[in-house]
Design a protein around this motif. Structure first.
Motif, PDB file in Angstrom:
ATOM      1  N   ALA A  79       0.824  -1.213   0.000  1.00  0.00           N
ATOM      2  CA  ALA A  79       0.000   0.000   0.000  1.00  0.00           C
ATOM      3  C   ALA A  79       0.862   1.268   0.000  1.00  0.00           C
ATOM      4  CB  ALA A  79      -0.927  -0.004   1.212  1.00  0.00           C
ATOM      5  N   THR A  80       2.118   1.135   0.402  1.00  0.00           N
ATOM      6  CA  THR A  80       2.974   2.322   0.453  1.00  0.00           C
ATOM      7  C   THR A  80       3.516   2.695  -0.920  1.00  0.00           C
ATOM      8  OG1 THR A  80       4.886   0.939   0.919  1.00  0.00           O
ATOM      9  CG2 THR A  80       3.748   1.875   2.809  1.00  0.00           C
ATOM     10  N   LEU A  81       3.318   1.826  -1.912  1.00  0.00           N
ATOM     11  CA  LEU A  81       3.874   2.084  -3.242  1.00  0.00           C
ATOM     12  C   LEU A  81       2.802   2.651  -4.168  1.00  0.00           C
ATOM     13  CD1 LEU A  81       6.123   1.880  -5.353  1.00  0.00           C
ATOM     14  CD2 LEU A  81       5.603  -0.512  -5.613  1.00  0.00           C
ATOM     15  N   PRO A  82       2.875   3.953  -4.465  1.00  0.00           N
ATOM     16  CA  PRO A  82       1.881   4.535  -5.374  1.00  0.00           C
ATOM     17  C   PRO A  82       2.210   4.127  -6.802  1.00  0.00           C
ATOM     18  CG  PRO A  82       3.473   6.209  -4.751  1.00  0.00           C
ATOM     19  CD  PRO A  82       3.881   4.945  -4.039  1.00  0.00           C
ATOM     20  N   MET A  83       1.210   3.721  -7.556  1.00  0.00           N
ATOM     21  CA  MET A  83       1.502   3.244  -8.913  1.00  0.00           C
ATOM     22  C   MET A  83       0.229   3.333  -9.748  1.00  0.00           C
ATOM     23  SD  MET A  83       3.958   1.719 -10.734  1.00  0.00           S
ATOM     24  CE  MET A  83       5.077   0.837  -9.678  1.00  0.00           C
TER      25      MET A  83
ATOM     26  N   PHE B  27      12.457   3.239  -1.354  1.00  0.00           N
ATOM     27  CA  PHE B  27      12.625   1.789  -1.520  1.00  0.00           C
ATOM     28  C   PHE B  27      12.617   1.080  -0.172  1.00  0.00           C
ATOM     29  CE2 PHE B  27      14.168   2.811  -5.794  1.00  0.00           C
ATOM     30  CZ  PHE B  27      13.421   1.899  -6.493  1.00  0.00           C
ATOM     31  N   VAL B  28      13.205   1.725   0.836  1.00  0.00           N
ATOM     32  CA  VAL B  28      13.208   1.131   2.173  1.00  0.00           C
ATOM     33  C   VAL B  28      11.766   0.947   2.660  1.00  0.00           C
ATOM     34  CG1 VAL B  28      13.804   1.553   4.582  1.00  0.00           C
ATOM     35  CG2 VAL B  28      15.495   1.946   2.810  1.00  0.00           C
ATOM     36  N   VAL B  29      10.920   1.964   2.373  1.00  0.00           N
ATOM     37  CA  VAL B  29       9.508   1.881   2.767  1.00  0.00           C
ATOM     38  C   VAL B  29       8.779   0.825   1.941  1.00  0.00           C
ATOM     39  CG1 VAL B  29       7.329   3.150   2.737  1.00  0.00           C
ATOM     40  CG2 VAL B  29       9.387   4.230   3.648  1.00  0.00           C
ATOM     41  N   TRP B  30       8.939   0.866   0.616  1.00  0.00           N
ATOM     42  CA  TRP B  30       8.219  -0.064  -0.262  1.00  0.00           C
ATOM     43  C   TRP B  30       8.605  -1.514  -0.001  1.00  0.00           C
ATOM     44  CZ3 TRP B  30       9.938   3.301  -4.977  1.00  0.00           C
ATOM     45  CH2 TRP B  30       9.171   4.468  -5.006  1.00  0.00           C
ATOM     46  N   ARG B  31       9.871  -1.749   0.265  1.00  0.00           N
ATOM     47  CA  ARG B  31      10.336  -3.133   0.438  1.00  0.00           C
ATOM     48  C   ARG B  31      10.337  -3.565   1.883  1.00  0.00           C
ATOM     49  NH1 ARG B  31      14.121  -4.186  -4.442  1.00  0.00           N
ATOM     50  NH2 ARG B  31      14.473  -6.182  -3.467  1.00  0.00           N
ATOM     51  N   ARG B  32       9.863  -2.675   2.761  1.00  0.00           N
ATOM     52  CA  ARG B  32       9.813  -2.972   4.196  1.00  0.00           C
ATOM     53  C   ARG B  32      11.178  -3.406   4.711  1.00  0.00           C
ATOM     54  NH1 ARG B  32       4.098  -4.279   5.785  1.00  0.00           N
ATOM     55  NH2 ARG B  32       2.986  -3.298   4.091  1.00  0.00           N
ATOM     56  N   SER B 147      14.105   1.834 -13.016  1.00  0.00           N
ATOM     57  CA  SER B 147      13.017   0.955 -13.491  1.00  0.00           C
ATOM     58  C   SER B 147      13.249  -0.493 -13.079  1.00  0.00           C
ATOM     59  CB  SER B 147      12.899   1.036 -15.011  1.00  0.00           C
ATOM     60  OG  SER B 147      12.136   2.163 -15.355  1.00  0.00           O
ATOM     61  N   ASN B 148      14.500  -0.931 -13.161  1.00  0.00           N
ATOM     62  CA  ASN B 148      14.820  -2.305 -12.760  1.00  0.00           C
ATOM     63  C   ASN B 148      14.548  -2.515 -11.277  1.00  0.00           C
ATOM     64  OD1 ASN B 148      15.743  -2.369 -15.346  1.00  0.00           O
ATOM     65  ND2 ASN B 148      17.743  -3.236 -14.857  1.00  0.00           N
ATOM     66  N   LEU B 149      14.936  -1.527 -10.464  1.00  0.00           N
ATOM     67  CA  LEU B 149      14.702  -1.617  -9.031  1.00  0.00           C
ATOM     68  C   LEU B 149      13.206  -1.683  -8.738  1.00  0.00           C
ATOM     69  CD1 LEU B 149      17.309   0.973  -7.744  1.00  0.00           C
ATOM     70  CD2 LEU B 149      17.247  -1.433  -7.152  1.00  0.00           C
ATOM     71  N   LEU B 150      12.434  -0.882  -9.475  1.00  0.00           N
ATOM     72  CA  LEU B 150      10.984  -0.849  -9.249  1.00  0.00           C
ATOM     73  C   LEU B 150      10.348  -2.193  -9.568  1.00  0.00           C
ATOM     74  CD1 LEU B 150       9.639   2.575 -10.524  1.00  0.00           C
ATOM     75  CD2 LEU B 150       9.472   1.630  -8.223  1.00  0.00           C
ATOM     76  N   ILE B 151      10.689  -2.766 -10.723  1.00  0.00           N
ATOM     77  CA  ILE B 151      10.057  -4.024 -11.104  1.00  0.00           C
ATOM     78  C   ILE B 151      10.500  -5.143 -10.166  1.00  0.00           C
ATOM     79  CG2 ILE B 151      11.745  -4.723 -12.886  1.00  0.00           C
ATOM     80  CD1 ILE B 151       8.030  -5.090 -13.376  1.00  0.00           C
ATOM     81  N   ALA B 152      11.765  -5.092  -9.715  1.00  0.00           N
ATOM     82  CA  ALA B 152      12.241  -6.105  -8.772  1.00  0.00           C
ATOM     83  C   ALA B 152      11.540  -5.958  -7.421  1.00  0.00           C
ATOM     84  CB  ALA B 152      13.756  -5.992  -8.596  1.00  0.00           C
ATOM     85  N   LEU B 197      15.709   8.532   6.399  1.00  0.00           N
ATOM     86  CA  LEU B 197      15.364   7.733   5.221  1.00  0.00           C
ATOM     87  C   LEU B 197      13.851   7.569   5.110  1.00  0.00           C
ATOM     88  CD1 LEU B 197      17.991   4.848   5.457  1.00  0.00           C
ATOM     89  CD2 LEU B 197      17.712   6.351   3.502  1.00  0.00           C
ATOM     90  N   ILE B 198      13.240   7.203   6.240  1.00  0.00           N
ATOM     91  CA  ILE B 198      11.849   6.758   6.196  1.00  0.00           C
ATOM     92  C   ILE B 198      10.834   7.889   6.296  1.00  0.00           C
ATOM     93  CG2 ILE B 198      10.136   5.415   7.438  1.00  0.00           C
ATOM     94  CD1 ILE B 198      12.279   3.487   8.143  1.00  0.00           C
ATOM     95  N   ILE B 199      11.063   8.828   7.221  1.00  0.00           N
ATOM     96  CA  ILE B 199      10.010   9.814   7.491  1.00  0.00           C
ATOM     97  C   ILE B 199       9.651  10.666   6.261  1.00  0.00           C
ATOM     98  CG2 ILE B 199       9.285  11.721   8.983  1.00  0.00           C
ATOM     99  CD1 ILE B 199      10.907  10.474  11.216  1.00  0.00           C
ATOM    100  N   PRO B 200      10.626  11.221   5.527  1.00  0.00           N
ATOM    101  CA  PRO B 200      10.236  12.001   4.347  1.00  0.00           C
ATOM    102  C   PRO B 200       9.469  11.161   3.317  1.00  0.00           C
ATOM    103  CG  PRO B 200      12.497  12.476   4.923  1.00  0.00           C
ATOM    104  CD  PRO B 200      12.086  11.308   5.760  1.00  0.00           C
TER     105      PRO B 200
END
Lengths: 240, 267
Positions: A79-83, B27-32, B147-152, B197-200
């Motif tokens: 949910a944190t990833l806007p897309m 990325f830290v947030v998205w990938r937990r 883009s590679n990082l995003l898809i991975a 890293l995370i808060i912003p």
């Protein structure tokens, strides 16, 4: 044209054989479906083909320059990833707006480009995944239980779309499915997998083979007969 | 020269770190992997100790230890221990070994607090060059692989099907993370690096519709937090690192409230 040739594929994972001595040839334009019980190695086989899993033994030969469109079983979106849908379609390769609209159209989800991915329904998400796979103009489309979580009419519509796409692109389709009666209607060839390939052939042949019946029981046989009766334009030879 | 002013140097250092931290923080947030950042940061103390023992530059010591930590964790994951267990063992043992090692360094009185909380006002010209060098390196690396990082991040099988190895992308990400930890050490210190890293990134989430806007907004929020926090610390005579993070936290709270309000309105 042969798209894919698998010889003596063997996968050994976590102390047990997941796949053993798999032989498979896939031609352009055919729809091949893999059926089998849970844990029979269906997903492992697909993963070996797309290269996310290294087989222990054996060879997978792909036609040179083969482009693969892959539709995963499910896409978990944090949910944190806007897309937006159109941004997702441009991952990881840049695509024109026209290409994206065409692919969304082909998959039956035109006009969803501006939607957020995590606001889509299950059926919409699966079709978006299909649309993204189509963007590659794939020679080979690989689907892993792509209709999971869809209702009956959704499943039927999804497969109709798939057949239309196959006719339009002329690509080969390799999929895993649990929707036995739909599978039997849409596939050119069915592969019955349980660690090894138990039986394979036309849907009619497979559904009457002892290995298949032992796996799925006789009631599926009746559904098939019913289906064939309904949809065959000319009387078809029923398995005895 | 304008860079002779310690406040100007501090501002520039803060902005540099905020810019590099923003996309990485997303990325830290998205990938937990928040805990991953924590682990790398804790290990940094061991790096400080080592560089004192070997009398090399602190930056080099921290960078080497952070990189080692990042590579080790990447290699050891999927080897029988859950990721959080593995990180917990490595992070805190590195911190403990670091603190023990520091006590052996005789003759040098080191201000441990400066490494735990950072001392942005003491940033010299050398530090500034290292911070901006590191920041530009990380930003270049991340935008090259974006883009590679995003898809991975989305799905490793989808990445494989496009011919992208998600493990390689993961390694690039963890190495960049080590780099940011090393350059940010002086600015906010070991304990607060992960906050920057995370808060912003988290504050940017409610206003973003694509990953790119989220990264850009996070950079803006990070830059506002560091410069504003620095200013506030100067006026209020408070410790700078914690003031920067406090301002970021306030921005996050406001963003969440506004975002929640908009969400309710649109319903």
């Amino acid at each position: 044209m042969t798209l894919l040739k698998i010889e003596h594929l063997e996968v050994f994972l976590g102390g047990q054989h997941i796949l053993e001595d798999i032989q498979l040839i896939l031609e352009r334009g055919e729809i091949v479906t893999i059926v089998g019980p849970n844990g029979s190695g269906k997903t492992t086989l697909l993963k070996s083909i797309i290269g996310s899993l290294q087989p222990t033994r054996g060879h997978i030969t792909k036609a040179s320059g083969l482009s693969i469109g892959y539709v995963p079983q499910h896409l978990h979106l944090d949910a944190t990833l806007p897309m937006t849908v159109s941004r997702f379609m441009r991952l990881p390769f840049q695509r024109s707006r026209l290409q994206i609209e065409k692919a969304l159209n082909q998959a039956g989800v035109a006009g969803l480009g501006k939607q957020q991915m995590n606001e889509l329904s299950g059926g919409q998400l699966q079709r978006i995944l299909l649309a993204r796979a189509l963007l590659e103009s794939p020679d080979l489309l690989i689907l892993d239980e792509a209709t999971q979580g869809l209702d009956q009419s959704g499943i039927a519509a999804f497969y109709r779309q798939l057949e239309a796409v196959r006719c339009e692109l002329g690509c080969g389709v390799l999929m895993v499915s649990h929707e036995l009666h739909v599978v039997m209607r849409t596939s050119d060839r069915v592969i019955c997998l349980n660690r090894t390939i138990c039986c394979e052939g036309t849907p009619e042949r497979v559904s009457s083979s002892p290995a298949y019946l032992a796996m799925f029981g006789h009631h599926t046989h009746d559904t098939l007969a019913l289906y064939q009766h309904h949809h065959s334009p000319s009387p078809m030879e029923l398995p005895s | 020269m304008i860079l002779d002013d310690f406040l100007i140097r501090a501002f520039l250092a803060g902005i540099g770190v905020a810019l590099a931290a923003a996309p990485l923080g997303c990325f830290v947030v998205w990938r937990r992997m928040a805990y991953f950042g924590d682990a790398t940061a804790h290990a940094a103390i061991l790096g400080v100790a080592l560089s004192l023992v070997l009398s090399t530059s602190i930056f080099a010591g921290v960078l080497v230890i952070a990189l080692t930590m990042a590579t080790l964790v990447s290699l050891l994951s999927n080897k029988g221990y859950a990721m959080d267990t593995l990180l917990g063992v490595m992070a805190h043992s590195a911190l403990a070994f670091g603190l023990v090692a520091v006590s052996f360094v005789s003759g040098v009185r080191i201000d441990l607090m400066a490494y735990l909380f950072g001392d942005i006002l003491a940033v010299g010209l050398n530090d500034l060059a290292i911070i901006w060098g590191g920041a530009i390196l990380v930003l270049g690396l991340i935008s090259w692989r974006w883009s590679n990082l995003l898809i991975a991040t989305l799905n490793s099988d989808l990445a494989h099907a496009c011919g992208i190895d998600p493990r390689r992308e993961q390694l690039i990400l963890t190495l960049s993370l080590a780099m940011v930890v090393a350059v940010a050490l002086k600015v906010v210190g070991v304990l607060l690096i992960v906050a920057l890293l995370i808060i912003p990134a988290a504050a940017a989430r409610p206003f973003s519709r694509t990953p790119e806007t989220m990264a850009l907004l996070a950079a803006a929020i990070g830059a506002i937090s560091t410069t504003g926090g620095l200013q506030a610390a100067y006026w209020l005579d408070t410790p700078t690192g914690p003031t920067i993070v406090s301002l970021a936290a306030i921005l996050f709270a406001v963003a969440s409230l506004v975002g929640h309000g908009r969400h309710c309105q649109s319903r």
